[in-house]
Write a protein that holds these residues in place. Structure first.
Motif, mmCIF file in Angstrom:
data_model
loop_
_atom_site.group_PDB
_atom_site.id
_atom_site.type_symbol
_atom_site.label_atom_id
_atom_site.label_comp_id
_atom_site.label_asym_id
_atom_site.label_seq_id
_atom_site.Cartn_x
_atom_site.Cartn_y
_atom_site.Cartn_z
ATOM 1 N N PRO A 102 46.674 28.687 30.485
ATOM 2 C CA PRO A 102 47.295 27.724 31.380
ATOM 3 C C PRO A 102 47.362 26.492 30.766
ATOM 4 C CG PRO A 102 44.896 28.531 32.189
ATOM 5 C CD PRO A 102 45.220 29.445 30.948
ATOM 6 N N GLU A 103 48.467 25.672 31.179
ATOM 7 C CA GLU A 103 48.713 24.330 30.488
ATOM 8 C C GLU A 103 49.036 24.459 29.104
ATOM 9 O OE1 GLU A 103 47.200 20.792 32.635
ATOM 10 O OE2 GLU A 103 45.320 22.410 32.875
ATOM 11 N N THR A 104 50.167 24.998 28.765
ATOM 12 C CA THR A 104 50.643 25.339 27.421
ATOM 13 C C THR A 104 50.620 23.932 26.469
ATOM 14 O OG1 THR A 104 52.407 26.766 28.161
ATOM 15 C CG2 THR A 104 52.592 25.833 26.042
ATOM 16 N N HIS A 144 52.225 20.569 37.968
ATOM 17 C CA HIS A 144 51.841 20.383 36.686
ATOM 18 C C HIS A 144 52.846 20.496 35.515
ATOM 19 C CE1 HIS A 144 48.415 21.460 39.148
ATOM 20 N NE2 HIS A 144 49.098 22.608 39.294
ATOM 21 N N GLY A 145 54.158 21.079 35.726
ATOM 22 C CA GLY A 145 54.943 21.112 35.047
ATOM 23 C C GLY A 145 56.423 21.787 35.385
ATOM 24 N N GLU A 146 57.436 21.945 34.682
ATOM 25 C CA GLU A 146 58.694 22.570 34.893
ATOM 26 C C GLU A 146 59.262 23.436 33.999
ATOM 27 O OE1 GLU A 146 60.541 18.677 35.829
ATOM 28 O OE2 GLU A 146 62.113 19.446 34.391
ATOM 29 N N LEU A 172 53.730 26.743 31.388
ATOM 30 C CA LEU A 172 53.972 25.428 31.624
ATOM 31 C C LEU A 172 53.896 24.894 32.921
ATOM 32 C CD1 LEU A 172 57.277 25.506 29.092
ATOM 33 C CD2 LEU A 172 55.275 24.113 28.670
ATOM 34 N N LEU A 173 53.650 25.960 34.028
ATOM 35 C CA LEU A 173 53.720 25.538 35.334
ATOM 36 C C LEU A 173 52.048 25.579 35.908
ATOM 37 C CD1 LEU A 173 56.705 27.654 36.503
ATOM 38 C CD2 LEU A 173 56.626 25.247 36.044
ATOM 39 N N ALA A 219 51.526 26.260 44.207
ATOM 40 C CA ALA A 219 52.802 25.502 45.187
ATOM 41 C C ALA A 219 53.893 25.298 44.190
ATOM 42 C CB ALA A 219 52.203 24.127 45.778
ATOM 43 N N ALA A 220 54.877 25.517 44.549
ATOM 44 C CA ALA A 220 56.321 25.311 43.831
ATOM 45 C C ALA A 220 57.586 24.808 44.405
ATOM 46 C CB ALA A 220 56.423 26.523 42.887
ATOM 47 N N LYS A 221 58.451 24.375 43.791
ATOM 48 C CA LYS A 221 59.796 23.866 44.357
ATOM 49 C C LYS A 221 60.736 24.602 43.419
ATOM 50 C CE LYS A 221 59.819 18.965 43.253
ATOM 51 N NZ LYS A 221 59.753 17.784 43.811
ATOM 52 N N ILE A 222 62.051 24.668 43.859
ATOM 53 C CA ILE A 222 63.182 25.186 42.879
ATOM 54 C C ILE A 222 64.283 24.133 43.267
ATOM 55 C CG2 ILE A 222 64.987 26.812 43.065
ATOM 56 C CD1 ILE A 222 63.289 29.004 43.044
#
Ligand code: SF4
Length: 682
Positions: free
Chosen positions: A405-407, A625-627, A656-657, A676-679
């Motif tokens: 996780p977290e590249t 955390h990222g996109e 990356l997320l 939790a995410a959004k587009i």
């Protein structure tokens, strides 16, 4: 033209299918069925069928590389190993625990055994981990606490005997296709199939009952099913009384989980929960199959223990057609753990904190006092590197820049090391950051053993010579040990010599020999050479010190992130049938690439309409955390409010997320299945 067929084991998933590699005039040209192999009976999934394609790929590493002024240059083995020795020596003179090792579930048992022995006996550290930390770590810990042993309890073939198969957090028809085949065979014989999953997967299509589970609510579903089982008197009272303990503690907790009360939590109607409980509880023989949908949560260990509770409540363990079956992801992830490539355990899961265990091992290995300080787990190793508390890492056959996780933080951590050594078959994203890169052999160019998900140890056979100067992983460690004046501890002339040592100190493997493996492989535990191996665990007693299974009262814990106005969707990740892990190997296959080679995100039509996005449109997925950017795939097979991203593709790296800040305190598992995410439209 000379054609040879060499029987060996598929390098991809934990099914461990047998196949024949076709060697034409010294070069591997294809794959042929191995019809007699008991795991897959000659059948293969697309990955297995085209597993030969990357072997002769032009990008294979052929010579050691040393980085100078930011550029790699070729080096001889002598030069590279001596330079590595000098770098490591400076660090271990300061403190051996400033060095860490990452072992590989793609390498053989022999490779992994030698790596952990090198780390412990030559370097002097227990900082050794493998990818299980990020997949089935919760299985190992959770089943140890309940059953005393963290492995699949029954065999793959045995699933055909089940009257009910409850599949949760697993999509075997895509992830473990040849286990999926057994499940279909069971269904054809009359077995009832229940599938709990946030997606209507290819496996779910075959279910008699589909439970569209909201990610992270498994404990609520399982406690509720147990409440129904008790209410209907379907528990196995005799089994509970004679084989288990702490039942009253479980009973007290599940009182609070009626189907009506968990309906809104799980997203599954009370009627369906009751129906699932009745099908599972009424069947004479019920089997459970699970995978990373259960374990890759910060409450993964809770989920595993809850499943163990369900099996013990109904006495569905220790018999044919029953059991609790975690499907291991990589081909040798069971073996890499058996070999002690773990920060807290020696080969055979022996606890090295015990003085007598260390003393016996020092005698066996003919080495000085072994380090008794606990090693760090992978996420802790990277955290230590990030903070400057780790100075060197030696990575064999793994690509943490892609898989952890977290590249971006992983990259920074690795760049922060004084020395990074990577041993692999391709110049991966991780290898690109290394100071030293050592060319290793692929599965097709080595002998040894793999242990598949059902604990079956099988022979891997060399089918071709490696390219250039590439060398077997175990041999590289032996040569480095020689440079470090420790060659007397590594006197092996062959893989069989290593296996003889493995079985001398690993009780589960004691009765297994290369000779005995030649036919169909063997199941561990196998305590002596007259023992036939053990396809079903926990028949008479559990592997706990007192021999009893232990019920664990588990309450539902909340996810670290739940959807809100800013991030209204739940992001889940997983595998598809054509690719494997970070596609380091399947990505080199033209035929698999023709099927699919680009990232995409699955989204429900209602969510797509709300967002105003259409099929094939490029969008951004954003988490806290990222996109990343990827292509939309609209499908009603995914539940409204949830999106799904495959883990394989470079153009849409899920890590990356992800987030490694919030971890399960005991297993150090981050939340990987529900973020939790959004587009956003681009
Ligand atoms: Fe290989 Fe797994 Fe496919 Fe079998 S099911 S061929 S082991 S990838």
């Amino acid at each position: 033209m000379k054609i040879d067929l060499i029987p060996t084991i598929c390098p991809y998933c934990g099914c461990g299918c047998g196949l024949n590699l076709v060697n034409v005039d010294g070069e591997i040209k294809g794959v042929e069925p191995w019809k007699r192999n008991p795991v897959n009976e000659g059948k293969l999934c697309p990955k297995g069928n085209f597993s030969y394609e990357f072997i002769n790929h032009k990008e294979r590493l052929k010579t050691p590389l040393i980085k100078e002024n930011g550029q790699f240059r070729e080096a001889s083995w002598d030069e590279a190993l001596n330079a590595i020795f000098r770098e490591l020596k400076k660090i271990i003179d300061e403190d051996p625990d400033l060095v860490a090792f990452l072992s590989s579930a793609r390498c053989t048992n022999e490779d992994n055994y030698v790596l952990q022995k090198f780390a412990r006996a030559v370097i002097g550290t227990n900082n050794i981990d493998n990818c299980a930390a990020l997949c089935h770590g919760p299985t190992v810990s959770g089943l140890n606490l309940t059953f005393g042993s963290g492995a699949m309890t029954n065999s793959i073939k045995d699933m055909e005997k089940a009257d009910c198969i409850f599949i949760i957090g697993s999509n075997p028809l895509e992830q473990h296709p040849l286990i999926g085949r057994r499940i279909l065979k069971a269904k054809a014989k009359g077995s009832k199939i229940i599938v709990a999953d946030p997606r209507y997967t290819p496996t779910a299509k075959h279910a008699d009952l589909f439970l569209p589970l909201t990610p992270g609510t498994d404990v609520a579903l399982l406690n509720s099913m147990m409440q129904v089982i008790l209410k209907e008197g379907l528990e196995d009272q005799d089994f509970i009384r004679t084989r288990t303990r702490d039942f009253e503690k479980l009973k007290k907790v599940i009182e609070n989980y009626s189907p009506d009360s968990v309906e809104h939590i799980t997203g599954i109607s009370a009627a369906k929960i009751e129906n699932a409980a009745l099908i599972y509880g009424e069947a004479e023989k019920s089997s459970i199959v699970y995978c990373l949908g259960i374990t890759e949560h910060i409450m993964g260990m809770d989920n595993v223990m809850s499943l163990a509770n369900l099996t013990m409540l109904t006495g569905n363990i220790g018999r044919e057609g029953t059991g609790l079956n975690p499907l291991r992801g990589q081909n040798n992830v069971q073996g890499v753990c058996d070999m002690g490539a773990l920060p807290f355990l020696y080969p055979g899961y022996k606890k090295y904190v015990l003085d007598n265990v260390r003393a016996d091992t020092e005698y066996e290995w003919n080495c000085g006092p072994l380090n008794f300080l606990p090693g760090l787990q992978m996420v802790e190793i990277l955290e230590a590197a990030y903070d400057g508390r780790m100075k060197a890492m030696y990575i064999m056959g793994e690509n943490p820049v892609f898989s952890e996780p977290e590249t971006m933080k992983v990259k920074e951590s690795l760049l922060n090391l004084e020395t990074l050594i990577v041993q692999d078959i391709f110049l991966t994203e991780t290898a690109e950051l290394a100071d030293f890169v050592l060319p290793a052999t692929s599965w097709a160019e080595k002998n040894g053993t793999f242990t598949n998900t059902e604990r079956r140890v099988q022979l891997v056979r060399k089918a071709a010579d490696p390219p250039g100067q590439a060398m077997e992983d175990w041999r590289i460690f032996c040569q480095l040990a020689q440079v470090m004046n420790s060659s007397e501890m590594f006197p092996y002339r062959s893989e069989e010599d290593i296996f003889e040592e493995i079985r001398s100190i690993t009780p589960q493997y004691k009765g297994i020999t290369y000779q005995r493996l030649k036919a169909d492989g063997m199941y561990w535990p196998c305590p002596d050479e007259d023992h036939p191996g053990t396809p079903i665990l926990h028949g008479e007693k559990f592997a706990t010190p007192h021999g009893l299974g232990v019920f664990k009262p588990i309450e539902l814990r909340s996810l670290p992130e739940t959807p809100d106005d800013d991030y209204p969707l739940i992001l889940s990740t997983g595998r598809i049938i054509f690719h494997y892990h970070n596609s380091n190997m399947t990505g080199k296959s033209k035929i698999l690439g023709n099927e699919i080679s680009k990232s995409f995100v699955e989204i429900n039509p209602k969510d797509a309409l709300k967002l105003g996005v259409s099929n094939q449109e490029m969008v951004k997925i954003i988490t806290r955390h990222g996109e990343i950017e990827t292509k939309v795939k609209i499908t009603s097979k995914i539940t409204h409010g949830i999106i799904f991203l495959p883990i394989h593709f470079l153009d849409g790296k899920p890590n990356l997320l992800t987030n490694s800040k919030v971890l399960d305190p005991s297993t150090k598992m981050p939340e990987l299945k529900a973020l939790a995410a959004k587009i956003e439209k681009i």
